[in-house]
Design an enzyme around this catalytic site. Structure first.
Site, mmCIF file in Angstrom:
data_model
loop_
_atom_site.group_PDB
_atom_site.id
_atom_site.type_symbol
_atom_site.label_atom_id
_atom_site.label_comp_id
_atom_site.label_asym_id
_atom_site.label_seq_id
_atom_site.Cartn_x
_atom_site.Cartn_y
_atom_site.Cartn_z
ATOM 1 N N ASP A 12 2.611 -34.063 93.689
ATOM 2 C CA ASP A 12 1.268 -33.461 93.625
ATOM 3 C C ASP A 12 0.163 -34.505 93.710
ATOM 4 O O ASP A 12 -0.921 -34.326 93.152
ATOM 5 C CB ASP A 12 1.100 -32.626 92.338
ATOM 6 C CG ASP A 12 2.188 -31.584 92.176
ATOM 7 O OD1 ASP A 12 2.396 -30.813 93.131
ATOM 8 O OD2 ASP A 12 2.835 -31.550 91.126
ATOM 9 N N HIS A 40 2.378 -28.610 99.662
ATOM 10 C CA HIS A 40 1.263 -29.460 100.064
ATOM 11 C C HIS A 40 0.085 -28.562 100.405
ATOM 12 O O HIS A 40 0.202 -27.666 101.245
ATOM 13 C CB HIS A 40 1.640 -30.306 101.292
ATOM 14 C CG HIS A 40 2.628 -31.383 100.984
ATOM 15 N ND1 HIS A 40 3.340 -32.042 101.958
ATOM 16 C CD2 HIS A 40 3.010 -31.919 99.812
ATOM 17 C CE1 HIS A 40 4.123 -32.945 101.392
ATOM 18 N NE2 HIS A 40 3.940 -32.888 100.100
#
Length: 429
Positions: A12, A40
């Protein structure tokens, strides 16, 4: 030119955003490991996109994307992801998407088993924080030679059905014997395979041969990782890791060209720490619950794949230094710096206090489980930096923060993200 873009921490970090940005200078973007257990998020002039399986380069019309042999692919999820992109005006076709015939298929029973096991473990608090997408179970079956590969969809003959039957019989021993679940039907699994064979037959190819020829022709290839160094199955916070190798050194292997070596490695590092799932996360101990709430909301820290609230804390230099080393970074891109705009002073984890002393080296095992953060504070800039496009546009306090991090992790920070939009960054040469 072979370049890897990899995560420095727990995942992340904003890798998709940076792949989307840097891919403008490349011909091919390759995902080389993992499945749809992480996401993503990319925001550009065409909208906001959440990608779980597809390489982030798919958002650029001139890029060819490759899903490598190191991936585990759920065809049902991939079909839905492609449909969603097409609804947003993105073209996905066999011309700009190649799927390795050696990539492993995530079957519906892998997803089912993941959910059943996590539910069982949760009764005693022993759960891993799984995304319940079947990733551990398909990788486990892969190494037991009990999976099918995408290339099998090109010839669903009697030999493939025989292998499927053997696999289902073995899986039913677990499903019925351990979980008291309904048995898996070979006929249903076969029909499922036939459905997705028809959809993806034109996308499946020898991706290694394609990449080998492209590299020999001088094409520029960008490798895209999922998650970060601390989730690598060998070098991460085991057992709270993913089930594959996310480090950049694995990129040519998981892409299909194992004889090649990387020319360049770009590490993506967040301006603070975040983590989805269970396991040791020392940085969160450096903030109060109220401080973590403010940081989570400022950074919109919720999982792209699961929607789960992420655990957050200050940037962890002990973990980041280790991640930079694991990834062999030549340069670092710092993301989400603008999230810290609201802070009067910015906390930084500089060391860990262990039971036998203080260390700046990232520990493992029990030492990590019991580590306490040593925190220092740097002056905040307390203003909006999202319009900055040059190093000189940043307040002195923001510049000093970046220089401090750069020295601490031992690698030059060349890209600084100050917003979610594609153009919201500073390139520092």
């Amino acid at each position: 030119m072979l370049t890897a873009i990899t995560g420095i921490n727990w995942g992340d970090e904003g890798k998709g955003r940076m792949v989307d940005l840097l891919s403008q200078d490349y011909d091919i973007v390759v995902r080389y490991q993992g499945g749809n257990n992480a996401g993503h998020t990319v925001k550009n002039e065409r909208g906001k996109f959440v990608l779980n399986l597809l390489p982030s380069g798919i958002l650029r019309p001139n890029i060819v994307c490759v899903m490598g042999n190191g991936m585990v692919i759920d065809p049902h999820h991939l079909d839905g992801e492609i449909a969603s992109l097409r609804e947003q005006g993105i073209t996905v076709s066999p011309e700009n998407l190649k799927i390795s015939d050696r990539a492993t298929i995530t079957m519906p029973y892998h997803v089912l088993q993941d959910g059943l096991e996590e539910a069982r473990l949760s009764k005693t608090g022993a759960q891993f924080g799984s995304t319940k997408r079947g990733i551990a179970y398909v990788y486990g079956d892969k190494y037991m030679k009990k999976t099918l590969r995408m290339g099998d969809l090109l010839h669903l003959d009697d030999s493939v059905r025989k292998r499927l039957t053997t696999m289902v019989e073995s899986k039913n021993l677990v499903m019925e014997g351990s979980y008291n679940a309904e048995p898996i039907s070979v006929d249903e699994m076969w029909a499922w395979l036939e459905k997705y064979a028809a959809i993806f037959k034109d996308y499946i190819c020898d991706a290694g041969a394609y990449l080998d020829e492209a590299d020999q022709a001088g094409k520029k290839i960008l490798f895209e990782a999922q998650l970060g160094a601390l989730r690598d199955v060998d070098f991460g916070i085991y057992p709270y890791t993913t089930s594959s190798n996310v480090i950049g050194a694995y990129a040519p292997i998981g892409a299909g060209i194992p004889g090649r070596k990387l020319d360049h490695s770009v590490g993506i590092m967040k301006a603070y720490s975040s983590c989805v799932g269970d396991g040791p996360f020392t940085a969160e101990l450096a903030m109060t619950e109220e401080e973590k709430h403010f940081l989570r909301e400022a950074g919109h820290e919720y999982g792209a794949a699961t929607g789960r609230p992420r655990r957050v804390g200050p940037i962890d230099l002990v973990a980041s230094r280790y991640g930079v080393s694991c990834q062999g970074c030549d340069e670092v891109a710092l993301t989400l710096l603008d999230v810290l705009d609201y802070m009067e002073k910015v906390p930084v984890v500089t060391a860990y206090t262990l039971e036998d002393g203080t260390t700046t080296r990232f520990p493992m095992g029990k030492a990590l489980d019991t580590a306490k953060p040593v925190v220092e504070y740097l002056p905040g800039w307390h203003c909006d930096i999202t319009a900055a496009r040059r190093w000189e546009d940043l307040p002195a306090e923001a510049q000093n923060y970046i220089l401090y991090l750069e020295k601490a992790v031992g690698c030059k920070i060349t890209y600084i993200s100050v917003g979610a939009e594609r153009e919201a960054y500073i390139h520092r040469t």
